[in-house]
Design an enzyme around this catalytic site. Structure first.
Site, PDB file in Angstrom:
ATOM      1  CD  GLU A  62     -61.924 128.022  14.205  1.00 42.64           C
ATOM      2  OE1 GLU A  62     -62.560 127.074  13.747  1.00 42.64           O
ATOM      3  OE2 GLU A  62     -62.090 128.430  15.363  1.00 42.64           O
ATOM      4  CG  ASP A  91     -61.372 127.428  19.257  1.00 42.49           C
ATOM      5  OD1 ASP A  91     -61.232 126.600  18.343  1.00 42.49           O
ATOM      6  OD2 ASP A  91     -62.395 127.515  19.955  1.00 42.49           O
TER       7      ASP A  91
HETATM    8  C1  NOJ Z   1     -63.159 125.445  16.526  1.00 40.36           C
HETATM    9  C2  NOJ Z   1     -62.390 124.183  16.737  1.00 40.36           C
HETATM   10  O1  NOJ Z   1     -61.583 123.943  15.614  1.00 40.36           O
HETATM   11  C3  NOJ Z   1     -63.412 123.098  16.970  1.00 40.36           C
HETATM   12  O2  NOJ Z   1     -62.816 121.828  16.995  1.00 40.36           O
HETATM   13  C4  NOJ Z   1     -64.138 123.386  18.247  1.00 40.36           C
HETATM   14  O3  NOJ Z   1     -65.181 122.448  18.414  1.00 40.36           O
HETATM   15  C5  NOJ Z   1     -64.753 124.780  18.241  1.00 40.36           C
HETATM   16  N1  NOJ Z   1     -63.858 125.763  17.731  1.00 40.36           N
HETATM   17  C6  NOJ Z   1     -65.147 125.200  19.636  1.00 40.36           C
HETATM   18  O4  NOJ Z   1     -64.012 125.421  20.422  1.00 40.36           O
END
Ligand code: NOJ
Ligand code: CA
Length: 565
Positions: free
Chosen positions: A276, A217
């Site tokens: 990500e 993440d």
């Molecule tokens: C990216 C995640 O995909 C999202 O759902 C989340 O709110 C943020 N990161 C914070 O963790």
């Protein structure tokens, strides 16, 4: 006879399978909305286990589970209170082990989400930090600062959280802590050794349990340089993102991933990871390199219109980026953070930057905003979504699917405000769009009955009546359904996938894209509305009705190598 890749063998042999992830189809499960086994309205781990046959039949290669850890759900589970446990409302570690065993028994790999930029405010570390007070070792695991102004009653800077409002929150003793996301998600301090060690321990904990990979993440945000004086929010936006930005995409984040890489590679086969990372394009290969996380999401298609020029440029660009890192490319049309692509493609095109690219921020705002409800062309969106999906599933690299897209689900726009859960909705007072709940509504399994078969006790986000039309049970009976198309495509994909290349075939029609894979499979997508004459009659799969010798408007067809069919 043209050689084609063999379908995967039925025996799951993790030690000897080639790198499975390079051209895998990974299906994302948002656990609280997939299947509810005990009727409390919340999807859970045994619920997923009960649907493993469905997952296997779909033809995917891996499942990615969004967070299932203990969480107070301030951000859909991305506020993690304990990284090494299962939320009791979702099951137990034993249930998790059972799920992994069931998935592995079907040759399905398991990817889980790691959230290292922030914990939940309920995490023992944060609770300890609150008790321990200013200057303590416990506070050093987070980013605490004294306030500004005469009595410290003003935040240390004017930084804004991504979810709206100040990025600083004051605690009872007067100090402030940094949270780039919700107030309940304090950012960790990656200058602190405990933080490093704890995540290494967490990776091993899950690796030892048989987890095959990790989705990381906001992988570009962990490390920070908060040397004072802190820049203002406006200044922060202007600082180049060249690896030395105070908070984003810093070069030193890869020192963290070098430590993680040693853990991944200590397993046989190595555990995988996908980043990500919302970073400038030339910096994506840093995350995708084999020394770092090994693969990175490409979110360009989340921001693109159903447009041949944009699609072609994105594909060429991302195959080039993947080649630079030695990784494979990734393709994403939907996930738990954006408006479902069937709905997106029914919306008018958003305004574009001069050079045709949307900025990341603009892209997110647009897709979260959901667009003007009265301007949605639902059938058109669904038709384009199917065409885009078949275009993407034919590409080299790995495809990430989001639960429910195989059913052709649209975004649910009609959730009453008091039933919404997403902090992006509440922290912005709804001014930044409807938030992300509309793509997180529990799945319809049956055409009727309590929560359309999701569970026996309702659904934690309300399902609209039209979910009946998309129920798994209904689509399973219909050879023209979206589910039938996904199943067929994912089966054929095992033959279609070959070397990680494609060759564009010129179509002499700017609205039509056509590419050929090394083993002779071809994909033709007509983005226009008119018919496109086809020089071959051997269509093996199409995203909509076809007539002999033409590709209708907004339709994709797959052509097998001539010798095959
Ligand atoms: C990216 C995640 O995909 C999202 O759902 C989340 O709110 C943020 N990161 C914070 O963790
Ligand atoms: Ca449940």
């Amino acid at each position: 006879m043209t050689s084609v890749d063999e379908s995967p063998t039925s025996a799951f042999d993790p030690k000897h399978d080639p790198p499975w992830w390079r051209q895998a189809v990974v299906y994302q499960i948002y656990p609280r909305s997939f299947a509810d086994s005990n009727g409390d309205g919340i999807g859970d781990i045994p619920g997923i286990t009960s649907r493993v046959d469905y997952l296997a039949k779909l033809g995917i290669d891996a499942v990615w589970l969004s967070p299932f850890y203990p969480s107070e759900l301030a951000d859909g589970g991305y506020d993690v209170a304990d990284y090494r446990d299962v939320d009791p409302r979702l099951g137990t570690l034993a249930d998790f082990d059972e799920l992994v065993a069931a998935l592995h028994a079907h040759t399905l790999r398991v990817v889980i989400d790691i959230v290292p930029n922030h914990t939940s405010d309920q995490h023992v570390w944060f609770q300890e930090a609150l008790r321990a007070g200013p200057g303590s070792a416990a506070r050093d695991r987070y980013i605490f600062r004294d306030g500004t102004g005469l009595d410290g009653s003003k935040p240390p800077s004017d930084w804004q959280s991504f979810f709206g409002g100040s990025a600083w929150e004051r605690v009872d003793d007067g100090q402030w802590y940094l949270h780039h996301f919700a107030t309940e998600q304090p950012d960790l301090n990656w200058d602190n050794r405990d933080v490093h060690d704890d995540f290494l321990y967490t990776l091993r904990f899950w690796g030892d349990r048989g987890v095959d990979g990790f989705r990381i993440d906001v992988a570009h945000m962990l490390t920070k340089d908060l040397t004072e004086p802190l820049p203002t929010h406006a200044e922060l936006q202007l600082i180049p993102r060249d690896g030395k930005h105070p908070t984003l995409d810093r070069d030193d984040v890869h020192d963290v991933y070098a430590e993680w890489r040693a853990v991944f590679d200590s397993y046989d086969p190595p555990r995988t990871a996908v980043a990500e990372a919302w970073v400038d394009r030339e910096r994506v290969p840093l995350y995708a390199s084999p020394e770092s996380l090994g693969q990175a999401f490409n979110f360009d298609l989340l921001q693109a219109d159903f447009d041949p020029e944009q699609f072609r440029r994105i594909v060429t660009d991302n195959l080039d980026l993947a080649a630079q890192s030695g990784s494979s490319s990734t393709w994403v049309l939907s996930n738990h953070d954006v408006t479902r692509h069937a709905t997106r493609y029914g919306l008018p095109h958003p305004p574009r930057e001069k050079d045709g690219w949307l900025t990341v921020k603009h892209g997110i705002e647009w897709v979260l905003a959901g667009g003007p409800a009265d301007a949605i062309d639902l059938p058109g969106g669904a038709r384009r979504a199917r065409a885009a999906t078949l275009f993407v599933l034919g590409l080299p690299g790995s495809a990430y699917l989001y639960q429910g897209e195989e059913l052709g689900l649209h975004e649910v726009a009609t959730i009453p405000d008091d039933a919404r859960q997403d902090p992006t909705f509440f922290r912005t007072g709804g001014t930044d769009g409807l938030g992300r709940d509309g793509c997180r509504v529990p799945l319809p399994w049956e055409e009727s009955g309590e929560s359309f078969g999701f569970g026996s006790g309702g659904a934690h986000l309300p399902q609209p009546g039209w979910f009946a039309e998309h129920a798994v049970a209904r689509e399973e009976k219909d050879a023209t359904s979206s589910l039938a198309m996904y199943r067929r495509a994912l089966t054929l994909r095992h033959s279609l996938q070959s070397g990680e290349r494609l060759e564009w075939i010129e179509t002499r029609d700017p609205t039509v894209l056509r590419y050929r894979r090394p083993n002779g499979w071809e994909v033709v997508t007509n983005f226009g509305v008119g018919e496109y004459p086809l020089d071959r009659a051997d269509v093996v799969l199409s995203s909509g009705p076809v007539r002999l010798g033409v590709v209708p408007g907004e339709t994709t067809v797959w052509l097998a190598p001539c010798e095959e069919y």
